[in-house]
Motif scaffolding. Sequence first.
Motif, short mmCIF file in Angstrom:
data_model
loop_
_atom_site.label_atom_id
_atom_site.label_comp_id
_atom_site.label_asym_id
_atom_site.label_seq_id
_atom_site.Cartn_x
_atom_site.Cartn_y
_atom_site.Cartn_z
N LYS A 71 0.82 -1.21 0.00
CA LYS A 71 0.00 0.00 0.00
C LYS A 71 0.86 1.26 0.00
O LYS A 71 0.61 2.21 -0.72
CB LYS A 71 -0.92 0.00 1.23
CG LYS A 71 -2.24 -0.65 0.96
CD LYS A 71 -3.34 -0.15 1.87
CE LYS A 71 -3.01 -0.39 3.33
NZ LYS A 71 -4.16 -0.23 4.22
N TRP A 72 1.91 1.24 0.79
CA TRP A 72 2.78 2.41 0.89
C TRP A 72 3.51 2.66 -0.43
O TRP A 72 3.71 3.79 -0.83
CB TRP A 72 3.78 2.26 2.03
CG TRP A 72 3.22 2.80 3.29
CD1 TRP A 72 2.75 2.08 4.34
CD2 TRP A 72 3.03 4.17 3.63
NE1 TRP A 72 2.26 2.91 5.31
CE2 TRP A 72 2.43 4.21 4.90
CE3 TRP A 72 3.29 5.38 2.98
CZ2 TRP A 72 2.09 5.39 5.54
CZ3 TRP A 72 2.96 6.57 3.62
CH2 TRP A 72 2.36 6.56 4.88
N ARG A 73 3.89 1.55 -1.04
CA ARG A 73 4.60 1.72 -2.31
C ARG A 73 3.69 2.37 -3.34
O ARG A 73 4.07 3.29 -4.04
CB ARG A 73 5.10 0.36 -2.80
CG ARG A 73 6.45 0.48 -3.45
CD ARG A 73 7.19 -0.83 -3.49
NE ARG A 73 7.93 -1.08 -2.29
CZ ARG A 73 8.50 -2.26 -2.02
NH1 ARG A 73 8.35 -3.27 -2.87
NH2 ARG A 73 9.19 -2.43 -0.93
N ILE A 74 2.42 1.90 -3.36
CA ILE A 74 1.48 2.50 -4.31
C ILE A 74 1.25 3.96 -3.97
O ILE A 74 1.29 4.84 -4.82
CB ILE A 74 0.14 1.73 -4.27
CG1 ILE A 74 0.35 0.30 -4.76
CG2 ILE A 74 -0.93 2.44 -5.10
CD1 ILE A 74 -0.83 -0.61 -4.55
N LEU A 75 1.06 4.23 -2.67
CA LEU A 75 0.80 5.61 -2.25
C LEU A 75 1.93 6.54 -2.63
O LEU A 75 1.71 7.62 -3.16
CB LEU A 75 0.61 5.65 -0.72
CG LEU A 75 -0.80 5.42 -0.22
CD1 LEU A 75 -0.81 5.44 1.30
CD2 LEU A 75 -1.74 6.48 -0.76
N SER A 76 3.17 6.09 -2.36
CA SER A 76 4.29 7.01 -2.60
C SER A 76 4.59 7.12 -4.09
O SER A 76 5.12 8.14 -4.54
CB SER A 76 5.53 6.58 -1.84
OG SER A 76 5.73 5.20 -2.00
N SER A 77 4.20 6.10 -4.89
CA SER A 77 4.43 6.23 -6.33
C SER A 77 3.46 7.22 -6.95
O SER A 77 3.73 7.81 -7.98
CB SER A 77 4.30 4.86 -7.01
OG SER A 77 2.96 4.45 -6.97
N LYS A 78 2.30 7.41 -6.29
CA LYS A 78 1.32 8.36 -6.81
C LYS A 78 1.70 9.80 -6.53
O LYS A 78 1.18 10.72 -7.12
CB LYS A 78 -0.06 8.08 -6.19
CG LYS A 78 -0.83 6.98 -6.92
CD LYS A 78 -2.19 6.80 -6.30
CE LYS A 78 -2.84 5.55 -6.84
NZ LYS A 78 -3.89 5.08 -5.92
N LEU A 79 2.58 9.98 -5.56
CA LEU A 79 2.91 11.35 -5.15
C LEU A 79 3.65 12.12 -6.22
O LEU A 79 4.49 11.56 -6.89
CB LEU A 79 3.75 11.31 -3.86
CG LEU A 79 2.97 11.00 -2.59
CD1 LEU A 79 3.91 10.87 -1.40
CD2 LEU A 79 1.92 12.07 -2.31
#
Lengths: 239, 296, 544
Positions: B288-296
């Motif tokens: 989840k964090w990886r997805i979140l930070s890739s969207k930033l």
Amino acid sequence: MQNADKKRLHPGVLALILALLAVPALIALGVAVWDDRRFYIVSLLIILVSMAPFVLRFEKRRPGARELTLLAAMTAIGVAARAAFYMVPQFKPMVAIAVITGVAFGAESGFIVGAMIAFVSNFIFGQGPWTPWQMEAAGLMGLLAGLIFHRKDGSLPKLLPLCVFGGLGTLILYGLIVDTSTVFTTQKEITWQALTAAYGTGLVMNLIHAAATVVFLLLLARPMLKKLNRLRVKYGMLQ
Amino acid sequence: MRRDAFSDIHPAVSFALFAAVLVLTAFVLHPAVTGISLVSACIYTIVLKGRRALLFDLLAVLPFIIVVAALNPLFNHEGATPLFYLWNGNAVTKEAVVYGLVSACMFAALIMWFYCMNAVMTSDKVIFLFGRVLPALSLIFSMTLRFVPRLVSRIREVSAAQKSTSPPMKKGVVSGVRHGISVISVTVGWALESSVVMSDSMRSRGYGGRGRTAYALYRFTARDALLAALAAAFTAAFVWAAASKAVYFRSYPSVKCAPMSVGAVIGLAAFAGLCLMPALLNAWENVKWRILSSKL
Amino acid sequence: MANFKFEALTFTYPNGPAPALESVDLSVRDGEFLLVIGPSGGGKSTLLRHFKSVLAPHGERSGSVLMDGVPLSDVPEREQAAKIGFVFQHPDDQLVTDKVWHELAFGLESLGCGRERMRVRVAEMASYFGLEGVFHKDVAELSGGQKQLVNLASVMAMNPSVLVLDEPTSSLDPIAAFDFLTTVKKLNTELGLTVVLSEHRLEEAMPFADRVAVLEEGRLTAIGEPKAVAEELHKRGSGMALAMPSAARISCAIGCSPAALTVNEGRRMLRSMGLARKTLPETPAPAKGETVLRAKELFFRYEKDSPDVLRGLDIELRAGSVYGLVGGNGAGKSTLLKALSGSAVPYRGRVEISGRRMKGRFSAFEERVGLLPQDPRTVFYPVSVGENVKKAAAGRGAGEEEIERIVSLMGIGSLSERDPFDISGGEQQRTAIAMILLTKPRILLMDEPTKGMDAGVKRAFGLKLRELASEGLSVMLVTHDTEFCAEYADTAALMFDGSISAENTAREFFCGNTFYTTAANRIARDIYPNAILTEEVTALAKRG
């Protein structure tokens, strides 16, 4: 710290009776339900059952602040005192503190402090399947010390019998319960040879532990008991 | 300790999960069950404390494994298949060896799980769980944890002070013990006095009145409910499989294991799900964090 | 809101020879800030404990205590627990649990407060006192100042209407102490909380107080506004006059009324007098004795990866001198004492005693280095004062005569039968010093020796120290107490960032600093640049 009512059965005696009644029932249950693992389950249940009366009674009488803090202080001494003997390996004053608490405050407090020392030590240094056994063993030492040596008027016990009790108790009762716990936890059949072997592997440790208990009681039981008596007088408590 | 998603869930749920894993591991002696449990404990140890810590923990467990594995065949001579005979004529049987090995692994798994539990179940959580049921004992527990570091640093201070007031400690056990006793007797006097002030502070803040409550540090969230339900379902499935002997193993009189069946697969998978929940939860958060930070 | 009335309160401890409180009549008004002062052993703690029934000591009591007109004994305990907040002296002893959040919630738990209400109260306290950052931490990780703040917050969580504080700053460093007192004052002004505070730190506390009550030998000897009390004590020649803030002592001594309380008021007063600028004659540098203790380029850290605590530190102590070391918290002062007494081994540099290089964890006992720890209770065995002294004397076989000499030198002869935990802080300090002196040290290292001492005891202690130094003892003290250092040390130094950044004779050192100096110097520096003691300033001002 005991309540003055003499009519009630002493919780220590009550616990022993309960355990005696419960053992055959538990063994029967163990044989019937868990074929392979019966010794583990039965021994664990016995320990839990024998601790219950102390815990429940202690909670039910809602001990006061002075009592709680003193018991916490004794427990902490039992856990931390090892730090003062950093140059002597395995010198653990754990049982000695439980015994002194039993002598000063009675059997119930002795049991609680003994069991708590084991629990908190394991909490800090790592719990394991052996925790309940250590709690039971240290608690029993405190309990017996209270039953044998505790006097309501706070008079100090003779040093020699106290040391003999502490030493033999640590070597035989504490050592036996703790060291053979592996056998109960892991073995299918309990044989004398297995018990002896388990006890034998821990014998050196137990001898050191027993020596530590004797030395500690010999040199510190009186000063500590005197100090506790002094606090009793100064703050008019625990009577 | 590293950041651990499982440590953030409600203590009642994490405690129940640990309890279920420990009880099932201890009571269902089955090579596959023991194996799953041990491997999962090792994986979670890596998540919690890293690879080096795992190696360290395993080394600490090794002596227990050896003693336990050796104890059974040496002293238990039941079983149908003797492998060889000891000097005293007793047989070492295949059944005893198998039982010894499995129970040694079971013991190792228990210890590893206890290590993990120690790291996750902090004193906050223990007090939260037992504060209502056993208020006096939880308070003693909390106060003891407060006292222990004070005592340890006090012991050091007293020891430093004694360097200038008493002759130097000689090498050897006797002088070490004498020094320790002298330090302890100073420390004990202080500790008992200080406990009286502590009790004044408690009474001053109303301790001893009726109807004591406990501060709730944790909230039960929807995710906690979901995880609890999942864990309960896994446990139920496994208990059903074990009770119906779909998952079954015995060593005596001869080694026998229930054959692979749908029931066995379901049971073992459920148990694996239960044991791996802490580690999987972390993996899920990572994703989840990886997805979140890739969207930033 | 709460007010109190003490009527003819007399109290005697069970074995006490004389009453600890003798017919005390005192009224505390709603929302006032009352400061209770007096020498240690004068009955301050005993009086403060009578503000709350559960804390009232065992003993014989007569007279009455009324809260809002109702006898305190008739106010239910639960109500007292919430309404009367009490903060004790030692921050460590009164923390009950191991976590900050639990400590804040403890009182509310006892009162049976509901879950949601408790959450709100605790959250409010943590935010108001700035404790969010440490909310989940172990209390063991906090500094002394933070601990005392947690104690205050956990009492405030119960929403009291009166706050009673018994020497709450006596074990804090000056900066933490001032912060703490400021917070208490803020509670008083912002919430209208009634505050009853006992303190030794009058330089900071006096200006905060609405009224000051003086308690000497169990009697209330003066009460009134701070300035009036300062003048009255001076007129009466009371021992407590010594304890007043420097500005008050100077203004009273030169006969200015109303008395000044703060440094600023003191400066304005002197300026308005139009005094001529004067300097004191240079004090001759003390005769230089031989070097008994020297450290050269000491480097020390606690762990391999932790930062250096001592960084290339050089220090030299000469025979028969008193060396005072000041500096902020964490400058490494206590660590230095450890390194000089062999409990901490520097990883670089050397320690020399009488010219010999020390190796590893050397024995302070054999090198005749005495160390007085910050808390004197770390040297007491659980036996009487007399037996403790004998035990200490046995170490180097000090004879009866020597024991008698030291005991009378430190003035602890009358304490011999007492338990060391029953005597006052100053008495404990003197007993500990006597025990250390009986090991016949040539060097005496002291960590914060004046912590918690009142002015009279401090003066007696300082004079003792000079006496010992004149007998040849070399003394090094690390302290936050600039006043004490200025008055009794020959040499003073500032420790900063692990080394000595300035060293000079005490006078030169203090008149050169702007912050690390005495209040007297800050008051008078424009006209008397090298005066550092209140006595010097008054003497110069009186001459005109």
